[in-house]
Design a protein around this motif. Structure first.
Motif, PDB file in Angstrom:
ATOM      1  N   GLY A  68      -7.363 -11.486 -15.364  1.00 24.32           N
ATOM      2  CA  GLY A  68      -6.095 -10.969 -15.866  1.00 24.32           C
ATOM      3  C   GLY A  68      -6.044  -9.454 -15.812  1.00 24.32           C
ATOM      4  O   GLY A  68      -5.035  -8.861 -15.401  1.00 24.32           O
ATOM      5  N   LEU A  69      -7.142  -8.809 -16.208  1.00 26.42           N
ATOM      6  CA  LEU A  69      -7.195  -7.350 -16.141  1.00 26.42           C
ATOM      7  C   LEU A  69      -7.144  -6.868 -14.696  1.00 26.42           C
ATOM      8  O   LEU A  69      -6.412  -5.914 -14.378  1.00 26.42           O
ATOM      9  N   ALA A  70      -7.899  -7.527 -13.811  1.00 24.46           N
ATOM     10  CA  ALA A  70      -7.914  -7.110 -12.403  1.00 24.46           C
ATOM     11  C   ALA A  70      -6.537  -7.262 -11.756  1.00 24.46           C
ATOM     12  O   ALA A  70      -6.074  -6.358 -11.056  1.00 24.46           O
ATOM     13  N   LEU A  71      -5.873  -8.390 -11.976  1.00 25.79           N
ATOM     14  CA  LEU A  71      -4.560  -8.613 -11.370  1.00 25.79           C
ATOM     15  C   LEU A  71      -3.531  -7.621 -11.905  1.00 25.79           C
ATOM     16  O   LEU A  71      -2.677  -7.124 -11.150  1.00 25.79           O
ATOM     17  N   THR A  72      -3.597  -7.321 -13.196  1.00 26.42           N
ATOM     18  CA  THR A  72      -2.664  -6.362 -13.779  1.00 26.42           C
ATOM     19  C   THR A  72      -2.849  -4.986 -13.165  1.00 26.42           C
ATOM     20  O   THR A  72      -1.880  -4.316 -12.784  1.00 26.42           O
ATOM     21  N   VAL A  73      -4.099  -4.554 -13.058  1.00 28.82           N
ATOM     22  CA  VAL A  73      -4.374  -3.228 -12.501  1.00 28.82           C
ATOM     23  C   VAL A  73      -4.006  -3.172 -11.021  1.00 28.82           C
ATOM     24  O   VAL A  73      -3.439  -2.176 -10.546  1.00 28.82           O
ATOM     25  N   VAL A  74      -4.311  -4.227 -10.270  1.00 26.96           N
ATOM     26  CA  VAL A  74      -3.965  -4.251  -8.845  1.00 26.96           C
ATOM     27  C   VAL A  74      -2.450  -4.166  -8.651  1.00 26.96           C
ATOM     28  O   VAL A  74      -1.961  -3.400  -7.806  1.00 26.96           O
ATOM     29  N   ALA A  75      -1.699  -4.948  -9.419  1.00 25.78           N
ATOM     30  CA  ALA A  75      -0.241  -4.912  -9.293  1.00 25.78           C
ATOM     31  C   ALA A  75       0.301  -3.514  -9.594  1.00 25.78           C
ATOM     32  O   ALA A  75       1.153  -2.983  -8.866  1.00 25.78           O
ATOM     33  N   ALA A  76      -0.198  -2.901 -10.667  1.00 25.55           N
ATOM     34  CA  ALA A  76       0.252  -1.550 -11.013  1.00 25.55           C
ATOM     35  C   ALA A  76      -0.139  -0.544  -9.940  1.00 25.55           C
ATOM     36  O   ALA A  76       0.650   0.351  -9.589  1.00 25.55           O
ATOM     37  N   CYS A  77      -1.344  -0.674  -9.395  1.00 26.35           N
ATOM     38  CA  CYS A  77      -1.801   0.256  -8.363  1.00 26.35           C
ATOM     39  C   CYS A  77      -1.004   0.094  -7.071  1.00 26.35           C
ATOM     40  O   CYS A  77      -0.755   1.084  -6.360  1.00 26.35           O
ATOM     41  N   LEU A  78      -0.611  -1.129  -6.728  1.00 26.16           N
ATOM     42  CA  LEU A  78       0.215  -1.333  -5.542  1.00 26.16           C
ATOM     43  C   LEU A  78       1.566  -0.647  -5.701  1.00 26.16           C
ATOM     44  O   LEU A  78       2.071  -0.011  -4.767  1.00 26.16           O
ATOM     45  N   VAL A  79       2.159  -0.758  -6.882  1.00 29.23           N
ATOM     46  CA  VAL A  79       3.439  -0.096  -7.124  1.00 29.23           C
ATOM     47  C   VAL A  79       3.278   1.422  -7.028  1.00 29.23           C
ATOM     48  O   VAL A  79       4.043   2.110  -6.331  1.00 29.23           O
ATOM     49  N   LEU A  80       2.270   1.963  -7.725  1.00 29.03           N
ATOM     50  CA  LEU A  80       2.053   3.407  -7.705  1.00 29.03           C
ATOM     51  C   LEU A  80       1.657   3.891  -6.316  1.00 29.03           C
ATOM     52  O   LEU A  80       2.208   4.877  -5.804  1.00 29.03           O
ATOM     53  N   GLY A  81       0.691   3.221  -5.696  1.00 28.68           N
ATOM     54  CA  GLY A  81       0.165   3.682  -4.420  1.00 28.68           C
ATOM     55  C   GLY A  81       1.171   3.624  -3.297  1.00 28.68           C
ATOM     56  O   GLY A  81       1.335   4.589  -2.532  1.00 28.68           O
ATOM     57  N   VAL A  82       1.877   2.499  -3.155  1.00 26.61           N
ATOM     58  CA  VAL A  82       2.844   2.357  -2.064  1.00 26.61           C
ATOM     59  C   VAL A  82       4.023   3.292  -2.270  1.00 26.61           C
ATOM     60  O   VAL A  82       4.503   3.937  -1.318  1.00 26.61           O
ATOM     61  N   SER A  83       4.513   3.401  -3.505  1.00 21.85           N
ATOM     62  CA  SER A  83       5.666   4.271  -3.749  1.00 21.85           C
ATOM     63  C   SER A  83       5.325   5.732  -3.495  1.00 21.85           C
ATOM     64  O   SER A  83       6.107   6.460  -2.849  1.00 21.85           O
ATOM     65  N   LEU A  84       4.164   6.198  -3.962  1.00 21.43           N
ATOM     66  CA  LEU A  84       3.783   7.591  -3.735  1.00 21.43           C
ATOM     67  C   LEU A  84       3.524   7.859  -2.256  1.00 21.43           C
ATOM     68  O   LEU A  84       3.880   8.929  -1.743  1.00 21.43           O
ATOM     69  N   ALA A  85       2.894   6.917  -1.573  1.00 18.09           N
ATOM     70  CA  ALA A  85       2.651   7.098  -0.140  1.00 18.09           C
ATOM     71  C   ALA A  85       3.965   7.195   0.624  1.00 18.09           C
ATOM     72  O   ALA A  85       4.139   8.053   1.503  1.00 18.09           O
TER      73      ALA A  85
END
Length: 513
Positions: A68-85
């Motif tokens: 649960g922690l891993a999936l939450t962090v991955v989802a948040a990182c995908l949003v942050l990483g793709v949007s900033l890129a």
């Protein structure tokens, strides 16, 4: 066919040359060494006892909490990483180069430092929310960097052709751009997931019970290593499942140009009325991921009465940290090169097994890898016990996936037709690798080495157990002072660690812009 656009680069069924197979197998066996230790320890009291530990209700709860922690962090990182890129590479964002560099700086912040700063400012963040927040803010560059690189490598002529056929910017992004970003985003997301599963510092400070904390507690609480080893085996199984899922997500195709691509520079997408929200988004991410931890450490340095002023000791510790991290990054990159080339250029069960083996150690807690190497050194290589090479080997086992992922992505971006031409001219496999493959992939390999250097500097559990007697790193001194409650005394080591790690992070960000 569009100008400069070639077909997707697919892995071949051709058998890899021995010059790659042999070192790749050595790297895989090296990464699998801790698994041999786990097998011995987990079955030490019989398979029935180990199964009772694995099937226990608490183990199932740990699986749910960790995933649960891993999936939450991955989802948040995908949003942050793709949007900033996307904002920094493809739009007319004011100061895009500076924002791109700032987005890499969270790599310099250890997870336990981020957790400490948030706990000191908002104690109620302890638990799942605090652990997810701290891990997200230090992990999203693992997604942002490869996605930004992929955006720069994609032929813009394909997007221009889609727009000429009547597709708007959003439709073009979803139908043309995003599918080509999938390998980079999936690879970055996998690294984030493995980082979260193996993290010890943030979850321990936030008091959120995951596999790593449970394994550490089991090791410290009893001389019986079987329960901890059995839990570590479950963690390895979860890692293999994640690696397999990521392989299915990215597919077999790569995206490399066969020519020079479009002669025109990429046209920046105008933001219009979204310019202010875009700037606000970049500012907010930078504030919470970089400015906040630095400001908190600055506060402790300014007002703490227990802050040390031993500049000589601080400099000595910093120099030791730089040396051991550089050695670890060098060995890890050397081991990752053949594995990354095989994963990018060849398909088949053997290639997949080599890549998955390289990822095995990354989800293991540092304490498990450290004890495995101690077990090996005491029984088979005693002169290495409590010596620096053993610690460097631990770094290579733990962070091999970081370098493998960067190498694979870099080789996928390099046109394989140039290697075919070299072979057709009679070049032997070693010459092709040295004269064609490595030079073409060198920027991506160097980026992977820089990432590896940063994470080696921040590593804590294995360093605590394996560092030579009398040697300290910034991470171990920080942990010692924090454990004693001397937060102000820990602040100089935390600040030095962040500043030193910020240098390669900054250079990495400038290289990618």
């Amino acid at each position: 066919m569009l100008p400069g656009a070639g077909p997707g680069v697919r892995a071949t069924d051709r058998r890899p040359p021995w010059v790659l197979i042999v070192p790749a197998c050595v790297a895989a066996l090296f990464a699998l060494l801790p698994l041999g230790y786990l097998a011995v320890r987990a079955l030490e009291r019989g398979p029935g006892y180990a199964w009772d530990v694995v099937a226990d209700e608490r183990t199932l709860q740990l699986v749910g909490r960790s995933l649960g922690l891993a999936l939450t962090v991955v989802a948040a990182c995908l949003v942050l990483g793709v949007s900033l890129a996307w904002l920094t590479v493809r739009t007319a964002l004011p100061g895009a180069r500076a924002w791109s560099v700032l987005a890499t700086l969270p790599l310099a912040v250890p997870s336990y430092v981020a957790a400490f700063t948030w706990l000191s400012a908002a104690p109620r963040t302890a638990g799942f929310a605090g652990a997810a927040l701290a891990l997200t803010l230090v992990s999203f560059p693992y997604v942002q960097l490869p996605v930004a690189a992929a955006l720069r490598g994609i032929d813009p002529a394909q997007e221009e052709a889609a727009r000429s056929l009547g597709h708007g910017p959003l439709s073009t992004f979803w139908r043309i751009t995003l599918p080509q970003l999938r390998p980079a985003a999936a690879g970055g997301g996998l690294l984030v997931a493995l980082y979260v599963l193996s993290d010890f510092g943030a979850v321990s400070l936030m008091r959120y019970d995951t596999f790593t904390w449970a394994i550490h507690t089991s090791y410290r609480a009893s001389f019986d290593r079987t329960p901890a080893a059995a839990l570590s085996v479950v963690l390895v199984v979860m890692t293999v499942a994640l690696v397999a899922a990521e392989g299915r997500t990215r597919g077999r195709a790569g995206h490399a140009r066969t020519g020079t691509g479009s002669a025109r520079p990429i046209a920046a997408v105008p933001l219009g009325r979204w310019r202010i929200p875009a700037l606000a988004w970049c500012s907010a991410v930078t504030a919470v991921a970089v400015a906040f931890p630095l400001g908190t450490l600055g506060y402790w340095l300014a007002v703490g009465t227990s802050a040390t002023r031993d500049l000589g000791g601080l400099a000595e510790t910093a120099w030791a940290t730089l040396g051991v991290a550089a050695a670890g990054a060098a060995l890890t990159t050397l081991l990752a090169l053949p594995v990354g080339v095989i994963a990018a250029r060849h398909r088949g069960r053997g290639a997949r097994l080599l890549e998955q083996a390289a990822y095995a150690g990354h989800a293991l807690p540092g304490i498990t890898v450290a004890l495995a190497l101690v077990f090996f050194a005491v029984r088979y290589a005693y002169p290495l016990y409590q010596q620096l090479p053993l610690l460097i080997c631990a770094y290579a086992v733990l962070f091999l996936p970081v370098a493998v992922a960067a190498t694979r992505a870099a080789v996928l971006q390099a046109p394989p037709v140039l290697e075919d031409v070299a072979r057709s001219l009679g070049r032997r496999p070693l010459r092709v690798l040295r004269d064609v493959t490595v030079p073409l992939a060198a920027p991506g390999v160097a980026a992977g080495a820089a990432l590896t250097f940063v994470v080696c500097m921040k590593e804590l559990p294995a360093t605590l157990l394996l560092r030579p007697t009398g040697m300290d790193t910034l991470a171990t001194r920080l942990w010692t002072e924090t454990g004693a409650g001397s937060f102000a005394a820990a602040a100089p080591y935390a600040a030095a660690l962040i500043l030193l790690a910020a240098v390669p992070s900054y250079l990495l960000g400038r290289h990618r812009t």
